[in-house]
Design a protein around this motif. Sequence first.
Motif, PDB file in Angstrom:
ATOM      1  N   GLN A  47       0.774  -1.285  -0.011  1.00 33.64           N
ATOM      2  CA  GLN A  47       0.178  -0.229   0.222  1.00 33.64           C
ATOM      3  C   GLN A  47       0.684   1.093  -0.132  1.00 33.64           C
ATOM      4  O   GLN A  47       0.663   2.300  -0.603  1.00 33.64           O
ATOM      5  CB  GLN A  47      -0.915   0.097   1.424  1.00 33.64           C
ATOM      6  N   TRP A  48       1.910   1.238   0.851  1.00 29.88           N
ATOM      7  CA  TRP A  48       2.860   2.468   0.954  1.00 29.88           C
ATOM      8  C   TRP A  48       3.701   2.663  -0.672  1.00 29.88           C
ATOM      9  O   TRP A  48       3.485   3.618  -1.293  1.00 29.88           O
ATOM     10  CB  TRP A  48       3.953   2.265   1.666  1.00 29.88           C
ATOM     11  N   ILE A  50       2.185   1.608  -3.658  1.00 28.37           N
ATOM     12  CA  ILE A  50       1.213   2.201  -4.431  1.00 28.37           C
ATOM     13  C   ILE A  50       0.753   3.481  -4.120  1.00 28.37           C
ATOM     14  O   ILE A  50       0.607   4.522  -5.187  1.00 28.37           O
ATOM     15  CB  ILE A  50      -0.076   1.486  -4.251  1.00 28.37           C
ATOM     16  N   GLN A  51       0.802   4.230  -2.942  1.00 27.14           N
ATOM     17  CA  GLN A  51       0.507   5.518  -2.665  1.00 27.14           C
ATOM     18  C   GLN A  51       1.719   6.354  -3.116  1.00 27.14           C
ATOM     19  O   GLN A  51       1.584   7.638  -3.540  1.00 27.14           O
ATOM     20  CB  GLN A  51       0.443   5.645  -1.216  1.00 27.14           C
ATOM     21  N   LEU A  52       3.143   5.864  -3.143  1.00 29.04           N
ATOM     22  CA  LEU A  52       4.063   6.737  -3.583  1.00 29.04           C
ATOM     23  C   LEU A  52       4.169   6.798  -5.007  1.00 29.04           C
ATOM     24  O   LEU A  52       4.454   7.767  -5.556  1.00 29.04           O
ATOM     25  CB  LEU A  52       5.418   5.738  -3.078  1.00 29.04           C
ATOM     26  N   SER A  54       1.515   6.501  -7.000  1.00 27.29           N
ATOM     27  CA  SER A  54       0.336   7.579  -7.396  1.00 27.29           C
ATOM     28  C   SER A  54       0.692   8.840  -7.288  1.00 27.29           C
ATOM     29  O   SER A  54       0.415   9.575  -7.834  1.00 27.29           O
ATOM     30  CB  SER A  54      -0.968   7.151  -6.307  1.00 27.29           C
ATOM     31  N   LYS A  55       1.211   9.269  -6.023  1.00 29.12           N
ATOM     32  CA  LYS A  55       1.721  10.609  -5.742  1.00 29.12           C
ATOM     33  C   LYS A  55       2.883  11.281  -6.803  1.00 29.12           C
ATOM     34  O   LYS A  55       2.687  12.303  -7.358  1.00 29.12           O
ATOM     35  CB  LYS A  55       2.063  10.706  -4.317  1.00 29.12           C
ATOM     36  N   GLN A  66      -6.537  12.070 -13.898  1.00 26.20           N
ATOM     37  CA  GLN A  66      -6.435  11.351 -12.561  1.00 26.20           C
ATOM     38  C   GLN A  66      -7.572   9.986 -12.529  1.00 26.20           C
ATOM     39  O   GLN A  66      -7.406   9.132 -12.027  1.00 26.20           O
ATOM     40  CB  GLN A  66      -6.536  12.169 -11.396  1.00 26.20           C
ATOM     41  N   THR A  69      -5.514   6.727 -13.041  1.00 24.89           N
ATOM     42  CA  THR A  69      -4.703   6.250 -11.910  1.00 24.89           C
ATOM     43  C   THR A  69      -4.508   4.771 -11.830  1.00 24.89           C
ATOM     44  O   THR A  69      -3.418   4.124 -11.533  1.00 24.89           O
ATOM     45  CB  THR A  69      -5.028   6.976 -10.693  1.00 24.89           C
ATOM     46  N   ILE A  73      -1.175   2.670 -12.482  1.00 23.49           N
ATOM     47  CA  ILE A  73      -0.533   1.928 -11.295  1.00 23.49           C
ATOM     48  C   ILE A  73      -0.370   0.368 -11.629  1.00 23.49           C
ATOM     49  O   ILE A  73       0.622  -0.291 -11.275  1.00 23.49           O
ATOM     50  CB  ILE A  73      -1.260   2.308 -10.022  1.00 23.49           C
TER      51      ILE A  73
END
Length: 226
Positions: A47-48, A50-52, A54-55, A66, A69, A73
């Motif tokens: 999850q970390w 994927i968030q990185l 995505s950002k 967006q 996204t 990913i």
Amino acid sequence: MNENLFSSFITPTMMGLPIVVLIILFPTIMFPAPNRLINNRMIALQQWLIQLISKQMMAIHNQKGQTWTLMLISLILFIGSTNLLGLLPHSFTPTTQLSMNLGMAIPLWAGAVITGFRHKTKASLAHFLPQGTPLPLIPMLIIIETISLFIQPMALAVRLTANITAGHLLIHLIGGATLVLMSISPITAFITFIILVMLTVLEFAVALIQAYVFTLLVSLYLHDNT
């Protein structure tokens, strides 16, 4: 007997049937789905990551961009995991096949271009003719810009194929040279073995970098058309 350097790039078969589809689907096993209230470390790391991604990828996009996204990913995770699994012994890397890379590049590029012509028709057409172009150069520039537009998916696919294939060939050649030199000159064999280890580490980095570059270029094409 001469060894075929490209034998590792031949699509593997089982009972005469190609199993490349199973190989392509295999990386999905590496990403477990969270199915409980308290996640374990693997899911938290996933999850970390994927968030990185995505950002980093979607910061430049507007609301319309967006919506891609999940697609971007999934693309970077698929290419990265496939490249890494292809570095394992007795494995097969689907991204060494130009046909597969074109199968990823062409639909994504076409989707971005069609989105641009649908929502930003004037801006998309303006890319074919830069402002202030002299009148005699207009036909030539339109032809050049059209060719450059249609060559983008080919450049995406060829870049990924060439980089992954070149790395695998170098590992194959240096590994074969190390085995031959072990009986001739152990010192030279040890040096080539160190080079092989360093090259393998570099290939791990290249596998991730190429996934990032492929997805980033698709993201930039999307940004230009939204």
